[in-house]
Motif scaffolding. Structure first.
Motif, PDB file in Angstrom:
ATOM      1  N   THR A  27      31.511 -18.740 -15.755  1.00 39.11           N
ATOM      2  CA  THR A  27      31.661 -19.720 -16.726  1.00 39.11           C
ATOM      3  C   THR A  27      31.654 -19.476 -18.078  1.00 39.11           C
ATOM      4  O   THR A  27      31.062 -18.153 -18.389  1.00 39.11           O
ATOM      5  CB  THR A  27      30.554 -20.946 -16.376  1.00 39.11           C
ATOM      6  OG1 THR A  27      29.155 -20.177 -16.722  1.00 39.11           O
ATOM      7  CG2 THR A  27      30.431 -21.295 -14.756  1.00 39.11           C
ATOM      8  N   ALA A  29      29.647 -20.779 -20.374  1.00 41.66           N
ATOM      9  CA  ALA A  29      27.967 -20.457 -20.629  1.00 41.66           C
ATOM     10  C   ALA A  29      27.348 -19.169 -20.134  1.00 41.66           C
ATOM     11  O   ALA A  29      26.827 -18.601 -20.788  1.00 41.66           O
ATOM     12  CB  ALA A  29      27.181 -21.574 -19.809  1.00 41.66           C
ATOM     13  N   GLU A  30      28.069 -18.564 -19.051  1.00 41.60           N
ATOM     14  CA  GLU A  30      27.458 -17.316 -18.453  1.00 41.60           C
ATOM     15  C   GLU A  30      27.900 -16.249 -19.222  1.00 41.60           C
ATOM     16  O   GLU A  30      26.983 -15.325 -19.776  1.00 41.60           O
ATOM     17  CB  GLU A  30      27.868 -17.031 -17.177  1.00 41.60           C
ATOM     18  CG  GLU A  30      27.285 -17.900 -16.011  1.00 41.60           C
ATOM     19  CD  GLU A  30      27.824 -18.086 -14.466  1.00 41.60           C
ATOM     20  OE1 GLU A  30      27.397 -18.312 -13.684  1.00 41.60           O
ATOM     21  OE2 GLU A  30      28.956 -17.299 -14.679  1.00 41.60           O
ATOM     22  N   ASP A  58      31.380 -25.510 -21.866  1.00 39.74           N
ATOM     23  CA  ASP A  58      30.539 -24.372 -21.173  1.00 39.74           C
ATOM     24  C   ASP A  58      30.491 -24.100 -19.698  1.00 39.74           C
ATOM     25  O   ASP A  58      30.453 -23.140 -19.389  1.00 39.74           O
ATOM     26  CB  ASP A  58      29.153 -24.624 -21.675  1.00 39.74           C
ATOM     27  CG  ASP A  58      28.794 -24.082 -22.902  1.00 39.74           C
ATOM     28  OD1 ASP A  58      29.403 -23.243 -23.547  1.00 39.74           O
ATOM     29  OD2 ASP A  58      27.645 -24.554 -23.417  1.00 39.74           O
ATOM     30  N   GLU A  59      31.066 -25.400 -19.251  1.00 40.08           N
ATOM     31  CA  GLU A  59      31.256 -25.263 -17.452  1.00 40.08           C
ATOM     32  C   GLU A  59      32.431 -24.853 -17.295  1.00 40.08           C
ATOM     33  O   GLU A  59      32.741 -24.512 -15.944  1.00 40.08           O
ATOM     34  CB  GLU A  59      30.833 -26.565 -17.074  1.00 40.08           C
ATOM     35  CG  GLU A  59      31.617 -27.819 -17.288  1.00 40.08           C
ATOM     36  CD  GLU A  59      31.138 -28.418 -18.740  1.00 40.08           C
ATOM     37  OE1 GLU A  59      31.895 -29.385 -19.078  1.00 40.08           O
ATOM     38  OE2 GLU A  59      30.328 -27.994 -19.348  1.00 40.08           O
ATOM     39  N   ASP A  60      33.317 -24.675 -18.018  1.00 39.65           N
ATOM     40  CA  ASP A  60      34.945 -24.158 -17.757  1.00 39.65           C
ATOM     41  C   ASP A  60      34.712 -22.776 -17.084  1.00 39.65           C
ATOM     42  O   ASP A  60      33.816 -21.718 -17.672  1.00 39.65           O
ATOM     43  CB  ASP A  60      35.766 -24.289 -18.827  1.00 39.65           C
ATOM     44  CG  ASP A  60      36.232 -25.733 -19.061  1.00 39.65           C
ATOM     45  OD1 ASP A  60      36.072 -26.543 -18.148  1.00 39.65           O
ATOM     46  OD2 ASP A  60      36.617 -26.131 -20.282  1.00 39.65           O
ATOM     47  N   ILE A  61      35.777 -22.416 -16.353  1.00 41.20           N
ATOM     48  CA  ILE A  61      35.521 -20.887 -15.609  1.00 41.20           C
ATOM     49  C   ILE A  61      36.513 -20.002 -16.645  1.00 41.20           C
ATOM     50  O   ILE A  61      37.651 -20.367 -16.864  1.00 41.20           O
ATOM     51  CB  ILE A  61      36.115 -21.061 -14.117  1.00 41.20           C
ATOM     52  CG1 ILE A  61      35.247 -21.988 -13.362  1.00 41.20           C
ATOM     53  CG2 ILE A  61      36.267 -19.676 -13.523  1.00 41.20           C
ATOM     54  CD1 ILE A  61      33.906 -21.507 -13.376  1.00 41.20           C
TER      55      ILE A  61
END
Length: 77
Positions: A27, A29-30, A58-61
Protein backbone atom coordinates in the motif's frame (compact mmCIF):
# COMPACT_ATOMS: atom_id res chain seq x y z
CA UNK A 1 10.34 -3.39 -8.83
CA UNK A 2 8.74 -0.05 -8.01
CA UNK A 3 10.19 3.27 -9.17
CA UNK A 4 9.86 6.10 -6.64
CA UNK A 5 10.22 9.70 -7.82
CA UNK A 6 11.20 12.33 -5.28
CA UNK A 7 10.94 16.10 -5.59
CA UNK A 8 12.16 19.25 -3.80
CA UNK A 9 13.36 18.73 -0.21
CA UNK A 10 12.80 14.96 -0.36
CA UNK A 11 15.25 14.76 -3.26
CA UNK A 12 17.74 16.98 -1.46
CA UNK A 13 17.54 14.94 1.74
CA UNK A 14 18.63 11.64 0.16
CA UNK A 15 20.66 13.08 -2.73
CA UNK A 16 18.70 11.30 -5.48
CA UNK A 17 15.68 12.13 -7.58
CA UNK A 18 14.50 8.53 -7.82
CA UNK A 19 14.78 5.14 -6.17
CA UNK A 20 14.08 1.64 -7.41
CA UNK A 21 12.75 -0.73 -4.75
CA UNK A 22 12.36 -4.49 -4.92
CA UNK A 23 8.72 -4.59 -3.85
CA UNK A 24 6.10 -6.80 -5.45
CA UNK A 25 3.05 -5.18 -3.86
CA UNK A 26 2.42 -2.67 -1.09
CA UNK A 27 0.00 0.00 0.00
CA UNK A 28 1.10 3.61 -0.29
CA UNK A 29 1.13 3.81 3.52
CA UNK A 30 3.43 0.77 3.77
CA UNK A 31 5.74 2.25 1.15
CA UNK A 32 5.88 5.57 3.03
CA UNK A 33 6.70 3.74 6.28
CA UNK A 34 9.50 1.81 4.56
CA UNK A 35 11.02 5.04 3.24
CA UNK A 36 10.62 6.78 6.60
CA UNK A 37 12.50 3.96 8.31
CA UNK A 38 15.16 3.50 5.65
CA UNK A 39 15.87 7.16 4.76
CA UNK A 40 14.31 9.13 7.66
CA UNK A 41 11.88 10.80 5.23
CA UNK A 42 9.38 11.79 7.91
CA UNK A 43 8.15 14.58 5.62
CA UNK A 44 6.21 11.95 3.66
CA UNK A 45 3.32 12.56 6.09
CA UNK A 46 2.58 15.85 4.35
CA UNK A 47 3.02 15.08 0.64
CA UNK A 48 0.69 14.17 -2.19
CA UNK A 49 1.19 10.77 -3.79
CA UNK A 50 0.68 9.73 -7.39
CA UNK A 51 0.78 6.21 -8.85
CA UNK A 52 1.44 6.14 -12.58
CA UNK A 53 0.59 9.87 -12.82
CA UNK A 54 -2.76 9.58 -11.00
CA UNK A 55 -3.24 10.89 -7.49
CA UNK A 56 -3.45 8.16 -4.87
CA UNK A 57 -4.47 7.69 -1.24
CA UNK A 58 -2.53 5.87 1.49
CA UNK A 59 -4.71 2.76 1.16
CA UNK A 60 -4.14 2.42 -2.62
CA UNK A 61 -2.07 -0.53 -3.85
CA UNK A 62 1.31 -0.14 -5.55
CA UNK A 63 2.45 -3.08 -7.68
CA UNK A 64 5.71 -4.07 -9.32
CA UNK A 65 6.19 -1.99 -12.48
CA UNK A 66 4.41 1.07 -11.04
CA UNK A 67 5.94 4.51 -10.69
CA UNK A 68 5.15 6.35 -7.47
CA UNK A 69 5.75 10.09 -7.12
CA UNK A 70 5.85 11.90 -3.78
CA UNK A 71 4.97 15.55 -4.39
CA UNK A 72 5.59 18.09 -1.59
CA UNK A 73 3.29 21.08 -1.13
CA UNK A 74 4.18 24.00 -3.41
CA UNK A 75 4.02 27.65 -2.47
CA UNK A 76 4.58 30.68 -4.56
CA UNK A 77 3.00 33.77 -5.84
Amino acid sequence: MIKVLLFAHLQEKIGKDQLELEIIQSTVAELKNKLKNQFQLYELNSVMTAINEEYAMDEDIVKSGDTVAFIPPVSGG
